[in-house]
Scaffold this active site. Structure first.
Site, mmCIF file in Angstrom:
data_model
loop_
_atom_site.group_PDB
_atom_site.id
_atom_site.type_symbol
_atom_site.label_atom_id
_atom_site.label_comp_id
_atom_site.label_asym_id
_atom_site.label_seq_id
_atom_site.Cartn_x
_atom_site.Cartn_y
_atom_site.Cartn_z
ATOM 1 N N ASP A 135 0.868 -1.171 0.000
ATOM 2 C CA ASP A 135 0.000 0.000 0.000
ATOM 3 C C ASP A 135 0.907 1.223 0.000
ATOM 4 O O ASP A 135 1.659 1.443 0.956
ATOM 5 C CB ASP A 135 -0.888 -0.052 1.244
ATOM 6 N N ASP A 156 0.803 7.658 -9.422
ATOM 7 C CA ASP A 156 -0.125 7.345 -10.514
ATOM 8 C C ASP A 156 -0.972 6.144 -10.108
ATOM 9 O O ASP A 156 -1.071 5.151 -10.840
ATOM 10 C CB ASP A 156 0.661 7.061 -11.807
#
Length: 275
Positions: A135, A156
């Site tokens: 994460d 992104d």
């Protein structure tokens, strides 16, 4: 395909499930479309995540990826690049090929995306390229207290619902600032027509003390926000020859016009006191 997993004390919180595990059910599996000339990655038919030309897998085909490479105007020779969001690996492959002196760490939360890395000809892990199953927001949080390491941070990260809240909070952008070395550059891809876009751009600017600038991608559906930790974001601090010097001829030809466009837009912003 095996990807390295983060090894901090909280790595269990950062490492997502692998394909086939029960916990993988929380992630949406993307699909690949192949028309013979190109492969594209999708979560839904209406949203393109990545596109790769079969005969030129290293080429940046989607307009916003070329705009994100505008970080070369500020850091033409980064030592360590971190990217959040692997997708089809367009930026990862381009940087790996064109910046051989740069180390690159790519953070990707979705195990199904990582499992497609061979499909999109993403390099295997080696001494300077690593895909970490993590994460991205938690990874940066857990990096607090360590010496800032990244010269460039590319954000992104999108899923089937858009940009996850954890990757666009004020805390996240504060963590981006903390993770960058002095003079480091952040480049964030945002949907320009999203109603929250002005709020997110303002958060980035706030985390970087106003040292940020927004540049629309060529097709104007995405905007890239560049922010710097230290040196002012200004065309006065750019050198196009230095930015292109390390690239091969094909890459220079592809990026030169885009870098000129970015510098020109920033010059206009600078003249109006907005950069």
């Amino acid at each position: 395909m095996k990807a390295d997993v983060a090894t901090s004390p909280d790595s269990a919180l950062m490492a997502p499930a692998q394909p086939g595990d029960f916990l993988s059910l929380q992630f949406v599996q993307p699909f690949v479309r192949n028309d013979g000339a190109a492969k594209s990655l999708h979560f839904t038919l209406g949203e393109l995540q990545s596109r790769m030309l079969t005969r030129m897998p290293w080429r940046l085909e989607v307009d916003y990826t070329r705009t994100m490479m505008g970080f070369l105007l500020f850091r033409p020779a980064p030592v360590h690049i971190c990217m959040i969001g692997l997708g089809g690996g367009s930026l990862a492959k381009f940087c790996y090929r064109q910046l051989p002196a740069s180390k690159m760490t790519v953070l990707e939360i979705n195990p199904y995306v990582i499992a497609l890395r061979r499909e999109f000809q993403i390099p295997d892990d080696d001494e300077r390229f690593t895909v970490v199953a993590a994460d991205g927001a938690l990874y940066l949080q857990n990096a607090q207290g360590e010496n800032p390491d990244f010269d460039v941070l590319l954000v992104d990260g999108f899923d089937q619902e858009g940009q996850p809240p954890a990757l666009c909070s004020q805390r996240f952008y504060d963590d981006c600032f903390a993770a960058l070395a002095e003079g480091g550059v952040l480049a964030v891809n945002l949907h320009y027509d999203h109603p929250d876009y002005p709020v997110l751009a303002d958060r980035i600017s706030r985390s970087f003390g106003g040292n940020a600038v927004e540049v629309l991608a060529e097709e104007k559906s995405n905007a890239i926000v560049f922010a710097s930790k230290g040196q002012a974001i200004s065309p006065r601090n750019m050198s196009l020859p230095h930015s292109l010097a390390g690239l091969d001829q094909a890459a220079r030809m592809q990026l030169k016009g885009e870098l000129v466009r970015i510098a020109w837009e920033m010059k206009n912003l600078d003249q109006h006191g907005l950069a």
